[in-house]
Design a protein around this motif. Structure first.
Motif, mmCIF file in Angstrom:
data_model
loop_
_atom_site.group_PDB
_atom_site.id
_atom_site.type_symbol
_atom_site.label_atom_id
_atom_site.label_comp_id
_atom_site.label_asym_id
_atom_site.label_seq_id
_atom_site.Cartn_x
_atom_site.Cartn_y
_atom_site.Cartn_z
ATOM 1 N N PHE A 153 44.111 -16.192 71.388
ATOM 2 C CA PHE A 153 43.814 -17.563 71.827
ATOM 3 C C PHE A 153 43.703 -18.464 70.610
ATOM 4 C CE2 PHE A 153 40.013 -14.925 71.696
ATOM 5 C CZ PHE A 153 39.117 -15.650 70.928
ATOM 6 N N ARG A 154 43.867 -19.769 70.828
ATOM 7 C CA ARG A 154 43.801 -20.719 69.714
ATOM 8 C C ARG A 154 42.365 -20.872 69.229
ATOM 9 N NH1 ARG A 154 48.780 -22.711 68.965
ATOM 10 N NH2 ARG A 154 50.065 -22.802 70.848
ATOM 11 N N ASP A 155 42.231 -20.927 67.899
ATOM 12 C CA ASP A 155 40.906 -21.149 67.305
ATOM 13 C C ASP A 155 40.439 -22.556 67.671
ATOM 14 O OD1 ASP A 155 39.302 -19.689 64.700
ATOM 15 O OD2 ASP A 155 38.830 -21.787 65.159
ATOM 16 N N ILE A 156 39.164 -22.668 67.994
ATOM 17 C CA ILE A 156 38.589 -23.942 68.429
ATOM 18 C C ILE A 156 38.459 -24.933 67.270
ATOM 19 C CG2 ILE A 156 36.129 -23.429 68.087
ATOM 20 C CD1 ILE A 156 35.704 -24.435 70.992
ATOM 21 N N ASN A 157 38.492 -24.437 66.047
ATOM 22 C CA ASN A 157 38.322 -25.276 64.845
ATOM 23 C C ASN A 157 39.443 -24.939 63.854
ATOM 24 O OD1 ASN A 157 37.242 -26.925 62.864
ATOM 25 N ND2 ASN A 157 35.761 -25.384 62.178
ATOM 26 N N PRO A 158 40.685 -25.368 64.199
ATOM 27 C CA PRO A 158 41.842 -24.884 63.427
ATOM 28 C C PRO A 158 41.833 -25.310 61.966
ATOM 29 C CG PRO A 158 42.486 -26.560 65.050
ATOM 30 C CD PRO A 158 41.049 -26.243 65.311
ATOM 31 N N GLN A 159 42.166 -24.369 61.110
ATOM 32 C CA GLN A 159 42.206 -24.605 59.656
ATOM 33 C C GLN A 159 43.652 -24.775 59.167
ATOM 34 O OE1 GLN A 159 39.161 -24.851 57.949
ATOM 35 N NE2 GLN A 159 38.480 -24.777 60.080
ATOM 36 N N ALA A 160 44.599 -24.750 60.079
ATOM 37 C CA ALA A 160 46.019 -24.928 59.753
ATOM 38 C C ALA A 160 46.692 -25.383 61.048
ATOM 39 C CB ALA A 160 46.617 -23.598 59.274
ATOM 40 N N PRO A 161 47.911 -25.948 60.985
ATOM 41 C CA PRO A 161 48.569 -26.417 62.206
ATOM 42 C C PRO A 161 48.646 -25.326 63.283
ATOM 43 C CG PRO A 161 49.744 -27.229 60.279
ATOM 44 C CD PRO A 161 48.688 -26.295 59.761
ATOM 45 N N THR A 162 48.891 -24.097 62.862
ATOM 46 C CA THR A 162 48.770 -22.960 63.782
ATOM 47 C C THR A 162 47.594 -22.110 63.324
ATOM 48 O OG1 THR A 162 51.139 -22.902 64.249
ATOM 49 C CG2 THR A 162 49.908 -20.870 64.651
ATOM 50 N N HIS A 163 46.618 -21.928 64.184
ATOM 51 C CA HIS A 163 45.467 -21.065 63.872
ATOM 52 C C HIS A 163 45.078 -20.358 65.172
ATOM 53 C CE1 HIS A 163 41.156 -20.597 62.002
ATOM 54 N NE2 HIS A 163 41.670 -19.449 62.408
ATOM 55 N N ILE A 164 45.426 -19.093 65.224
ATOM 56 C CA ILE A 164 45.253 -18.293 66.440
ATOM 57 C C ILE A 164 44.424 -17.060 66.092
ATOM 58 C CG2 ILE A 164 46.584 -16.850 68.073
ATOM 59 C CD1 ILE A 164 48.827 -19.130 67.595
ATOM 60 N N LEU A 165 43.604 -16.628 67.033
ATOM 61 C CA LEU A 165 42.798 -15.418 66.857
ATOM 62 C C LEU A 165 43.356 -14.319 67.752
ATOM 63 C CD1 LEU A 165 39.259 -17.061 66.993
ATOM 64 C CD2 LEU A 165 40.551 -16.424 64.943
ATOM 65 N N ILE A 166 43.535 -13.140 67.193
ATOM 66 C CA ILE A 166 43.977 -11.976 67.967
ATOM 67 C C ILE A 166 42.815 -10.993 67.959
ATOM 68 C CG2 ILE A 166 45.691 -10.116 68.130
ATOM 69 C CD1 ILE A 166 46.995 -12.665 66.084
ATOM 70 N N VAL A 167 42.307 -10.665 69.138
ATOM 71 C CA VAL A 167 41.077 -9.873 69.223
ATOM 72 C C VAL A 167 41.283 -8.666 70.135
ATOM 73 C CG1 VAL A 167 39.809 -12.068 69.008
ATOM 74 C CG2 VAL A 167 39.937 -10.975 71.203
ATOM 75 N N PRO A 168 40.642 -7.550 69.813
ATOM 76 C CA PRO A 168 40.678 -6.413 70.740
ATOM 77 C C PRO A 168 39.857 -6.737 71.981
ATOM 78 C CG PRO A 168 39.238 -5.925 68.865
ATOM 79 C CD PRO A 168 39.840 -7.284 68.617
ATOM 80 N N ASN A 169 40.311 -6.290 73.151
ATOM 81 C CA ASN A 169 39.520 -6.515 74.367
ATOM 82 C C ASN A 169 38.198 -5.753 74.297
ATOM 83 O OD1 ASN A 169 41.644 -8.053 75.322
ATOM 84 N ND2 ASN A 169 42.521 -6.379 76.527
ATOM 85 N N LYS A 170 38.241 -4.585 73.674
ATOM 86 C CA LYS A 170 37.046 -3.765 73.484
ATOM 87 C C LYS A 170 36.192 -4.380 72.371
ATOM 88 C CE LYS A 170 36.068 0.711 71.361
ATOM 89 N NZ LYS A 170 36.692 1.811 70.635
ATOM 90 N N LEU A 171 34.890 -4.369 72.559
ATOM 91 C CA LEU A 171 34.009 -4.905 71.518
ATOM 92 C C LEU A 171 33.906 -3.930 70.344
ATOM 93 C CD1 LEU A 171 31.991 -6.685 70.157
ATOM 94 C CD2 LEU A 171 30.272 -5.977 71.799
ATOM 95 N N ILE A 172 34.598 -4.301 69.260
ATOM 96 C CA ILE A 172 34.467 -3.605 67.976
ATOM 97 C C ILE A 172 33.874 -4.668 67.050
ATOM 98 C CG2 ILE A 172 35.704 -2.471 66.082
ATOM 99 C CD1 ILE A 172 38.041 -2.005 68.090
ATOM 100 N N PRO A 173 32.630 -4.515 66.578
ATOM 101 C CA PRO A 173 32.015 -5.630 65.850
ATOM 102 C C PRO A 173 32.744 -6.010 64.551
ATOM 103 C CG PRO A 173 30.315 -4.147 66.663
ATOM 104 C CD PRO A 173 31.636 -3.458 66.900
ATOM 105 N N THR A 174 33.051 -5.018 63.699
ATOM 106 C CA THR A 174 33.654 -5.339 62.399
ATOM 107 C C THR A 174 34.677 -4.265 62.046
ATOM 108 O OG1 THR A 174 32.325 -4.067 60.810
ATOM 109 C CG2 THR A 174 31.323 -6.077 61.658
ATOM 110 N N VAL A 175 35.393 -4.500 60.947
ATOM 111 C CA VAL A 175 36.329 -3.488 60.446
ATOM 112 C C VAL A 175 35.581 -2.178 60.162
ATOM 113 C CG1 VAL A 175 37.894 -2.896 58.560
ATOM 114 C CG2 VAL A 175 37.915 -5.204 59.490
#
Ligand code: AMP
Length: 117
Positions: free
Chosen positions: A29-51
């Motif tokens: 989904f698109r980031d709510i506070n874009p830092q570039a003309p295209t700024h999208i977040l790709i997230v796992p559906n499963k909750l994995i908190p961090t790397v």
């Protein structure tokens, strides 16, 4: 058990977001506070908190994050010019939302590497 974040609500479509892609493993989904003309977040559906919490069993999901990033870059028309994928981890990494996510930035020439030291 990790605490859910706002991203879980977006994944379940309980709150509005500009969702570009969703499958059994990831949501983008698109980031709510874009830092570039295209700024999208790709997230796992499963909750994995961090790397730090990624396990070998998550490898299909993490791999899917990359294939979806490259598909979205093509769809957004930025694949040829190039783009940046970024994953922040923890306090020093500048992570604000503790649900693993990959940033996809593009649409302009990005600065080299890190903005500050
Ligand atoms: P990070 O600092 O790597 O944890 O990045 C978190 C990102 O999530 C930031 O770029 C925020 O702008 C973004 N963000 C936070 N809340 C929302 C939301 N409701 N919809 C879309 N993006 C969000």
């Amino acid at each position: 058990m990790a605490e859910e974040t706002i991203f879980s609500k977006i994944i379940r479509q309980e709150i509005p977001a500009d969702i570009l892609y969703q499958d059994d493993l990831v949501t983008a989904f698109r980031d709510i506070n874009p830092q570039a003309p295209t700024h999208i977040l790709i997230v796992p559906n499963k909750l994995i908190p961090t790397v730090n919490d990624v396990t070998p069993e998550d490898e299909p999901t993490v791999g899917r994050m990359f294939t979806v990033a490259s598909k979205i870059a093509r769809d957004e028309g930025i694949a040829e010019d190039g783009y940046r994928l970024m994953v922040n981890c923890g306090r020093h990494g500048g992570q604000d939302v503790y649900h693993l996510h990959m940033h996809l930035f593009g649409g302009r020439q990005l600065g080299r590497m890190l903005a500050s030291k």
